[in-house]
Design a protein around this motif. Structure first.
Motif, PDB file in Angstrom:
ATOM      1  N   ASN A   1       0.816  -1.214   0.000  1.00  0.00           N
ATOM      2  CA  ASN A   1       0.000   0.000   0.000  1.00  0.00           C
ATOM      3  C   ASN A   1       0.850   1.265   0.000  1.00  0.00           C
ATOM      4  O   ASN A   1       0.521   2.235  -0.679  1.00  0.00           O
ATOM      5  CB  ASN A   1      -0.949  -0.004   1.199  1.00  0.00           C
ATOM      6  N   ILE A   2       1.966   1.265   0.758  1.00  0.00           N
ATOM      7  CA  ILE A   2       2.790   2.475   0.798  1.00  0.00           C
ATOM      8  C   ILE A   2       3.534   2.653  -0.519  1.00  0.00           C
ATOM      9  O   ILE A   2       3.760   3.775  -0.956  1.00  0.00           O
ATOM     10  CB  ILE A   2       3.739   2.505   2.023  1.00  0.00           C
ATOM     11  N   GLN A   3       3.890   1.572  -1.179  1.00  0.00           N
ATOM     12  CA  GLN A   3       4.515   1.689  -2.498  1.00  0.00           C
ATOM     13  C   GLN A   3       3.571   2.378  -3.475  1.00  0.00           C
ATOM     14  O   GLN A   3       3.976   3.260  -4.230  1.00  0.00           O
ATOM     15  CB  GLN A   3       4.930   0.318  -3.029  1.00  0.00           C
ATOM     16  N   GLU A   4       2.312   1.985  -3.452  1.00  0.00           N
ATOM     17  CA  GLU A   4       1.311   2.619  -4.315  1.00  0.00           C
ATOM     18  C   GLU A   4       1.090   4.074  -3.909  1.00  0.00           C
ATOM     19  O   GLU A   4       0.968   4.951  -4.764  1.00  0.00           O
ATOM     20  CB  GLU A   4       0.000   1.837  -4.256  1.00  0.00           C
ATOM     21  N   ALA A   5       1.042   4.347  -2.611  1.00  0.00           N
ATOM     22  CA  ALA A   5       0.848   5.723  -2.133  1.00  0.00           C
ATOM     23  C   ALA A   5       2.006   6.615  -2.565  1.00  0.00           C
ATOM     24  O   ALA A   5       1.797   7.761  -2.968  1.00  0.00           O
ATOM     25  CB  ALA A   5       0.695   5.741  -0.609  1.00  0.00           C
ATOM     26  N   ILE A   6       3.232   6.100  -2.482  1.00  0.00           N
ATOM     27  CA  ILE A   6       4.409   6.876  -2.907  1.00  0.00           C
ATOM     28  C   ILE A   6       4.325   7.166  -4.404  1.00  0.00           C
ATOM     29  O   ILE A   6       4.561   8.295  -4.843  1.00  0.00           O
ATOM     30  CB  ILE A   6       5.710   6.122  -2.560  1.00  0.00           C
TER      31      ILE A   6
END
Length: 66
Positions: free
Chosen positions: A46-51
């Motif tokens: 999820n944080i990879q997508e958010a970044i």
């Protein structure tokens, strides 16, 4: 033609464990960029997508009409 050297951006997400389970993640170098997940793997994805979305919003690609 001049080619500018670019320095790679170092992005370090910080993972936090929730008391009731799950994780939340923040990226201090990207103000307001955060996410969460029920598992560490889910939080990481999820944080990879958010970044990715954060960086696209900050530096949108130009629309070219040919």
């Amino acid at each position: 033609m001049i080619i500018a050297k670019t320095n790679p951006l170092t992005i370090k997400p910080v993972f936090h464990r929730e008391k009731d389970g799950g994780y939340w993640v923040e990226v201090p170098s990207l103000k307001g960029c955060c996410s969460q997940g029920d598992t560490l793997d889910e939080a990481r994805k999820n944080i990879q997508e958010a970044i990715k979305l954060y960086l696209e919003d900050v530096h949108p690609r130009p629309h070219l009409d040919f």
